[in-house]
Every structure is written in C-alpha cells, then in structure tokens.
Write a protein that holds these residues in place. Sequence first.
Motif, PDB file in Angstrom:
ATOM      1  N   THR A  39       9.855   3.215   0.495  1.00 21.30           N
ATOM      2  CA  THR A  39       9.912   4.499   1.195  1.00 21.30           C
ATOM      3  C   THR A  39       9.087   5.552   0.480  1.00 21.30           C
ATOM      4  OG1 THR A  39      12.084   4.039   2.142  1.00 21.30           O
ATOM      5  CG2 THR A  39      11.443   6.345   1.977  1.00 21.30           C
ATOM      6  N   TRP A  40       9.291   5.701  -0.849  1.00 18.59           N
ATOM      7  CA  TRP A  40       8.530   6.746  -1.536  1.00 18.59           C
ATOM      8  C   TRP A  40       7.044   6.404  -1.592  1.00 18.59           C
ATOM      9  CZ3 TRP A  40       5.489   5.964  -5.721  1.00 18.59           C
ATOM     10  CH2 TRP A  40       5.799   4.962  -6.643  1.00 18.59           C
ATOM     11  N   GLU A  41       6.711   5.112  -1.610  1.00 16.65           N
ATOM     12  CA  GLU A  41       5.293   4.731  -1.574  1.00 16.65           C
ATOM     13  C   GLU A  41       4.655   5.131  -0.244  1.00 16.65           C
ATOM     14  OE1 GLU A  41       5.209   0.795  -4.468  1.00 16.65           O
ATOM     15  OE2 GLU A  41       5.434   0.547  -2.314  1.00 16.65           O
ATOM     16  N   THR A  42       5.385   4.916   0.852  1.00 15.60           N
ATOM     17  CA  THR A  42       4.880   5.312   2.167  1.00 15.60           C
ATOM     18  C   THR A  42       4.691   6.815   2.252  1.00 15.60           C
ATOM     19  OG1 THR A  42       5.913   3.435   3.282  1.00 15.60           O
ATOM     20  CG2 THR A  42       5.367   5.326   4.658  1.00 15.60           C
ATOM     21  N   LEU A  43       5.685   7.558   1.755  1.00 15.28           N
ATOM     22  CA  LEU A  43       5.591   9.015   1.761  1.00 15.28           C
ATOM     23  C   LEU A  43       4.409   9.490   0.915  1.00 15.28           C
ATOM     24  CD1 LEU A  43       9.364  10.041   1.465  1.00 15.28           C
ATOM     25  CD2 LEU A  43       7.999   9.633   3.520  1.00 15.28           C
ATOM     26  N   GLU A 103      -4.841  -1.429 -10.893  1.00 19.88           N
ATOM     27  CA  GLU A 103      -6.064  -1.100 -10.153  1.00 19.88           C
ATOM     28  C   GLU A 103      -5.768  -0.173  -8.983  1.00 19.88           C
ATOM     29  OE1 GLU A 103      -9.533  -3.415  -7.572  1.00 19.88           O
ATOM     30  OE2 GLU A 103      -8.213  -4.548  -8.919  1.00 19.88           O
ATOM     31  N   LEU A 104      -4.694  -0.471  -8.244  1.00 18.40           N
ATOM     32  CA  LEU A 104      -4.320   0.358  -7.095  1.00 18.40           C
ATOM     33  C   LEU A 104      -4.013   1.781  -7.516  1.00 18.40           C
ATOM     34  CD1 LEU A 104      -3.428   0.896  -4.169  1.00 18.40           C
ATOM     35  CD2 LEU A 104      -1.181  -0.036  -4.783  1.00 18.40           C
ATOM     36  N   PHE A 105      -3.157   1.938  -8.523  1.00 19.15           N
ATOM     37  CA  PHE A 105      -2.746   3.286  -8.915  1.00 19.15           C
ATOM     38  C   PHE A 105      -3.838   4.031  -9.678  1.00 19.15           C
ATOM     39  CE2 PHE A 105       1.375   1.710  -7.651  1.00 19.15           C
ATOM     40  CZ  PHE A 105       1.956   2.842  -7.093  1.00 19.15           C
ATOM     41  N   ALA A 148      -8.863   5.655   2.822  1.00 20.26           N
ATOM     42  CA  ALA A 148      -8.875   4.492   3.714  1.00 20.26           C
ATOM     43  C   ALA A 148      -8.748   3.191   2.920  1.00 20.26           C
ATOM     44  CB  ALA A 148     -10.160   4.482   4.545  1.00 20.26           C
ATOM     45  N   LYS A 149      -9.429   3.116   1.787  1.00 22.56           N
ATOM     46  CA  LYS A 149      -9.369   1.914   0.947  1.00 22.56           C
ATOM     47  C   LYS A 149      -7.973   1.736   0.335  1.00 22.56           C
ATOM     48  CE  LYS A 149     -14.269   1.866  -0.315  1.00 22.56           C
ATOM     49  NZ  LYS A 149     -15.252   2.073  -1.420  1.00 22.56           N
ATOM     50  N   ILE A 150      -7.368   2.845  -0.078  1.00 21.96           N
ATOM     51  CA  ILE A 150      -6.029   2.787  -0.672  1.00 21.96           C
ATOM     52  C   ILE A 150      -5.016   2.264   0.341  1.00 21.96           C
ATOM     53  CG2 ILE A 150      -4.106   4.201  -1.506  1.00 21.96           C
ATOM     54  CD1 ILE A 150      -6.264   6.006  -2.848  1.00 21.96           C
ATOM     55  N   THR A 155      -2.218  -4.842  -2.077  1.00 18.74           N
ATOM     56  CA  THR A 155      -1.134  -4.702  -3.053  1.00 18.74           C
ATOM     57  C   THR A 155       0.032  -3.907  -2.486  1.00 18.74           C
ATOM     58  OG1 THR A 155      -2.775  -4.755  -4.827  1.00 18.74           O
ATOM     59  CG2 THR A 155      -0.588  -3.968  -5.414  1.00 18.74           C
ATOM     60  N   LEU A 156      -0.252  -3.010  -1.560  1.00 19.55           N
ATOM     61  CA  LEU A 156       0.802  -2.188  -0.969  1.00 19.55           C
ATOM     62  C   LEU A 156       1.804  -3.026  -0.177  1.00 19.55           C
ATOM     63  CD1 LEU A 156      -1.179   0.949   0.281  1.00 19.55           C
ATOM     64  CD2 LEU A 156       0.469   0.845  -1.587  1.00 19.55           C
ATOM     65  N   LYS A 157       1.399  -4.210   0.236  1.00 22.19           N
ATOM     66  CA  LYS A 157       2.286  -5.066   1.020  1.00 22.19           C
ATOM     67  C   LYS A 157       3.200  -5.924   0.143  1.00 22.19           C
ATOM     68  CE  LYS A 157      -1.129  -5.342   4.744  1.00 22.19           C
ATOM     69  NZ  LYS A 157      -1.975  -6.243   5.558  1.00 22.19           N
TER      70      LYS A 157
END
Length: 286
Positions: A39-43, A103-105, A148-150, A155-157
């Motif tokens: 949830t907080w990642e989506t927000l 890498e993502l963060f 858009a790339k983020i 990794t978000l999945k």
Amino acid sequence: MQKVRAFVVACVVVGVFGCGQVDARRSLSKAKLNKVNKTWETLMGNRLVMTYFSLGVLGDMFRSKVYNAKKTQRYLKTLNALIQKEKTFLKDLKLPRGDDHKELFAKIRATVELMSGVAESLKEATKGKASEMKQFLVYRNSIAQDVAKILANATLKKQRRYPGKAPFAYGALSHQLGADLSLGYLVVGLVADGYFRLVLDRKKALEFLETALPLIKASGRKLRAVQDAVPEKDKTFVNGWKRVAIHLLREGYELRKFIRTRKRVFLLRYRHYRKTAWAALSKQGS
C-alpha cells in the motif's frame, strides 16, 4: 487553491503528511505485512506522478503568464517541502536484501533529487532567468521518462521483507498516507485552471485527467484493501482518506465530462464536488 496550499504546508510542518500517525505497536501476519508495504509503495508511486504533474502544469501556467512569479513561488514552496520530506524518507529507508531493490530505490532517489532540481530551476525562472526555464523543460522531460521506468520496474511486483517489520511498515504508511490525494487535489485544480485559462487545450487537459484519476482510484482501493491490517483506533483516520478519494474522483469525473461536452451542468457539479473534496480534505487535517 490557496487554502489547500496552507493545509499542505501545515501537514508538512507537523512532520507526517496525514496530520496523524498510524499506530506501529502491533505485530502483523506475513500476508498483512506485505499488504501494508504494498500500500505505501503504491502511494509513493502515485505521489511521484502527482508531483511531476504539479510541477509541469505549474511551469506551464507561469510560462503562459497566467500565474505571476509570486503565485508560482507560493506553490513551489509547498511542492518543494513535499519533495524534501520524500528525500529524507528515502534516505533513511532500510531496504530488503537484493541488488534489484537497491537499483529500484536508487532510481527513485535520483528521480526525487531531479524533482528538487526542477523546482529550483522553476523558482529561478520566476526571477527572470531565461536559461533556468530551458533547464526546467529539460528536467521535466527527464522526470517523465524516469517515472515511467520506475512504475514499469518488475521489482515492484515482487513481495519484499523490509527490515523493521510492523513498526517500519506503519511508519512508511503514515509518511505516505494522503500525500498523493492532497497532491491530486492540487493537480485537478491546476488542470482546471489551465483549461479555463486556455493554457491547456482540450486534448492535453483530458490527457492529464486520464492519468491522474486512475491513480486516485488506485489509492482509494489500496486504502480499502489495507483496512483489516490497520489498528482499530486508526481505522477512522484511514477511512477519512478513503472519503477524500471518493470526493476527488467525483470532482475529476465531472471536470472530465465538462471538458468533453462543455455542458454547464457538469461544470456546476465539478464546482460542487470541488467544495466537498476540500471539506473532506480539511477534515483530515483538523
């Protein structure tokens, strides 16, 4: 718009963007912990997009001389405060193990840093520095690509186990809670101003709304989904943000209908829901 700006600044000064804390003194099952983290990642992702939109439309309003330097700087002060809070959050964030998370963060941190640069360039442009406006436009285009790339990052999945478990998850949720919705209120208002003042044409205004409204809807859904993982005493507070999302969606839908049809009935409904959205937002800060 000036009222919501003051509300946003007040929340930033308090230190938690919901003007309230979700209680962290609770253990969670693995499934519920993952739900809070997702949830907080989506927000957070929605917040990135809303910040990008706010900066972009604000820049367009200044370039078109609809907003003068003083008014633009007021909004920039608000947005920059939000960006700095997010930079602090990301700096202190302890990541799960794995190079893909790092890498993502790292990309998210770099994008937020770039947003800070965009805000600074626009601020300098309001002081009459033409070269800074050119820099602002370059930065803005770069942010669009980065965001858009983020959001497309695989990794978000994945499910993540952040160090700190429930206390961390609730702390992160408290930090992100309501930020994207408050920014959403700003974005819808800026789009309306841009369209009514002929800065944004029909196609561009609808394009902004078609992106922003699904984000607001997603936030409302995430808050409903996390309901069973929130302590009982905090459910009223979380429910308040759900109501904000509902009013924001109604406001945005009516504005979209008006832009599509130019029928006055939808304009009147937009103005009505603009007021109810503000009332719900104000209640969260009281």
